[in-house]
Scaffold this active site. Structure first.
Site, PDB file in Angstrom:
ATOM      1  N   ARG A  15       0.817  -1.228   0.318  1.00 22.74           N
ATOM      2  CA  ARG A  15       0.124   0.072  -0.141  1.00 22.74           C
ATOM      3  C   ARG A  15       0.943   1.146  -0.052  1.00 22.74           C
ATOM      4  NH1 ARG A  15      -3.711  -1.476   5.221  1.00 22.74           N
ATOM      5  NH2 ARG A  15      -1.826  -2.489   5.508  1.00 22.74           N
ATOM      6  N   LYS A  75       1.419   1.878   7.508  1.00 25.48           N
ATOM      7  CA  LYS A  75       1.808   1.000   8.657  1.00 25.48           C
ATOM      8  C   LYS A  75       2.653   1.603   9.599  1.00 25.48           C
ATOM      9  CE  LYS A  75       0.732  -2.261   9.547  1.00 25.48           C
ATOM     10  NZ  LYS A  75      -0.635  -2.621  10.205  1.00 25.48           N
ATOM     11  N   TYR A  94      -1.090   4.336  10.595  1.00 23.55           N
ATOM     12  CA  TYR A  94      -1.397   3.614  11.759  1.00 23.55           C
ATOM     13  C   TYR A  94      -0.329   3.336  12.219  1.00 23.55           C
ATOM     14  CZ  TYR A  94      -5.561   2.291   8.893  1.00 23.55           C
ATOM     15  OH  TYR A  94      -6.895   2.501   8.333  1.00 23.55           O
ATOM     16  N   HIS A  96      -0.863   1.724  16.348  1.00 22.96           N
ATOM     17  CA  HIS A  96      -1.112   0.508  17.105  1.00 22.96           C
ATOM     18  C   HIS A  96      -0.167   0.280  18.091  1.00 22.96           C
ATOM     19  CE1 HIS A  96      -4.377  -0.777  14.257  1.00 22.96           C
ATOM     20  NE2 HIS A  96      -3.713  -0.683  13.565  1.00 22.96           N
ATOM     21  N   GLU A 118      -5.942   4.831  13.719  1.00 26.42           N
ATOM     22  CA  GLU A 118      -7.004   4.006  14.332  1.00 26.42           C
ATOM     23  C   GLU A 118      -7.478   4.544  15.761  1.00 26.42           C
ATOM     24  OE1 GLU A 118      -2.950   3.184  16.262  1.00 26.42           O
ATOM     25  OE2 GLU A 118      -3.627   3.549  14.520  1.00 26.42           O
ATOM     26  N   ASP A 270      -3.294  -6.791  15.172  1.00 22.39           N
ATOM     27  CA  ASP A 270      -2.459  -5.533  15.270  1.00 22.39           C
ATOM     28  C   ASP A 270      -2.644  -4.804  16.776  1.00 22.39           C
ATOM     29  OD1 ASP A 270      -1.447  -4.931  12.912  1.00 22.39           O
ATOM     30  OD2 ASP A 270      -3.544  -4.463  11.926  1.00 22.39           O
TER      31      ASP A 270
END
Length: 375
Positions: A15, A75, A94, A96, A118, A270
């Site tokens: 991505r 990511k 993101y 996490h 998130e 995740d």
């Protein structure tokens, strides 16, 4: 503002933070976008596509990080990327962080301002920047679960849907949010017997209204989890506590009670995973067995369909990204409490209460008016 898009370096991650259409929108608002060469090869987008949209293309990630005020990724930053971040540089991606103290420490050391997709919220209480990837992961969970139920891939040799005279497989979905509902949509479409557990009666009513008699809904208690896990052929875990580590709903003893060749897909991985037996895996090596049960725990499931995922994510983040670029991060967060919930790290400290609690720290309050007051 100068905005940077490096190539993703997490294994099997194709991505990209910004697609050309998003670049064009930002450039049209007077911002400069710098993209690392080859950043979007995995979704069939070329460097020339970015140039046409108005971006500058550079050869290395180092050049992207050095030349920009805000980094937009997909990511979480890998250690090499954390080392390139600098004080007051904005990172929008993101993160996490709850199950990842090493990343949290690296981000704090960098002095960057880390805003996590998130934990951005919406007025309705949803997670609008997590929702697109939750939808993708939920749909994929059934797809990969069905694949691994096949005998050739370690499963019990079971088709999800019924055939004449043979009962369909039973699919248990833990959590009825976006990922859970998306998983149910695919599982029902394939003809499986589907059970959804959730702790919100309102959500269970919504799901019953959506699927009718095609699904069984039940309130999630320890008894219900034990009952339905033991009977399931495919268990899909989609539970989420925003910013916090996922609760462990299925312990090892319960896994051992399942039939050999059953499959568990942990979409919550995740955030640490909702099965006690889960551990992170990759697309290159996605599964492992515990007590004869196949576990699929890939931490970037939507990365397997990067073109769909990249465009879906871009359409969700663009309004928030333009606010950050147009106003600067302090003003943008001061103006929008939902975007403000995305702030995870600033001033070398953790700022999100759930993230800080998960990592054993006190959250730091950030003065969002500091620059304006000084002016």
């Amino acid at each position: 503002m100068h905005i940077g898009v490096p190539r993703e370096i997490k294994p099997q991650e194709f991505r990209v933070g910004l697609v050309p259409a998003s670049v064009r929108e930002l450039v049209g608002r007077g911002h400069r976008v710098v993209v690392e060469s080859g950043a979007a090869e995995g979704i069939g987008v070329t460097d020339d596509d970015y140039r046409v949209a108005g971006a500058s293309v550079v050869d290395t990630a180092e050049a992207v990080f050095a030349a920009t005020d805000m980094i937009v990724k997909v990511k979480e930053p890998q250690p090499r990327e954390c080392a390139m971040l600098r004080a007051n540089q904005v990172l929008f991606t993101y993160l996490h962080l709850a199950p990842d103290p090493d990343q949290a420490a690296a981000l704090k050391r960098s002095g960057c301002v880390a805003i996590a997709y998130e934990t951005v919220t919406s007025a309705s209480g949803g997670l609008p920047l997590l929702a697109p990837m939750s939808e993708v992961a939920g749909k994929m969970a059934v797809q990969v679960g069905a694949h691994h139920l096949e005998k050739a891939h370690g499963g019990m040799g079971l088709l999800l849907g019924s055939v004449t005279g043979v009962e369909a497989a039973q699919v248990l979905i833990l959590g009825g949010g976006v990922a859970g509902a998306s998983a149910a949509e695919i599982a029902v479409g394939l003809g499986a017997r589907v059970v959804i557990l959730d702790k919100s009666l309102d959500r269970l009513r919504d799901l019953k209204g959506q699927f009718g008699s095609r699904v069984t809904t039940a309130y999630s208690t320890a008894d219900a989890v034990e009952k339905y896990v033991a009977a399931a052929d495919l268990v899909i875990g989609t539970v989420l506590l925003p910013g916090a580590a996922a609760p462990k709903l299925v312990d090892r003893e319960l896994v051992a009670s399942m039939r050999p060749g059953a499959v568990m897909v942990d979409v919550s991985i995740d955030q640490g995973g909702c099965f006690e037996t889960s551990r992170p895996t990759t697309h290159a090596d996605p599964t492992f067995e515990v007590d004869g049960v196949i576990h699929y725990c890939v931490t970037n499931m939507p990365g397997a369909v990067p073109r769909t995922s990249a465009f879906a994510l871009n359409y969700a983040i663009l309004p928030y990204l333009t606010a950050l670029a147009d106003k600067g991060w302090r003003r943008a967060l001061a103006d929008d409490p939902h975007l403000r919930n995305g702030l995870n790290v600033a001033d070398g400290r953790l700022t999100h209460p759930a993230v800080a609690a998960a990592l054993g720290e006190e959250p730091c309050l950030v003065n969002l008016m500091e620059k304006e007051m000084a002016a």
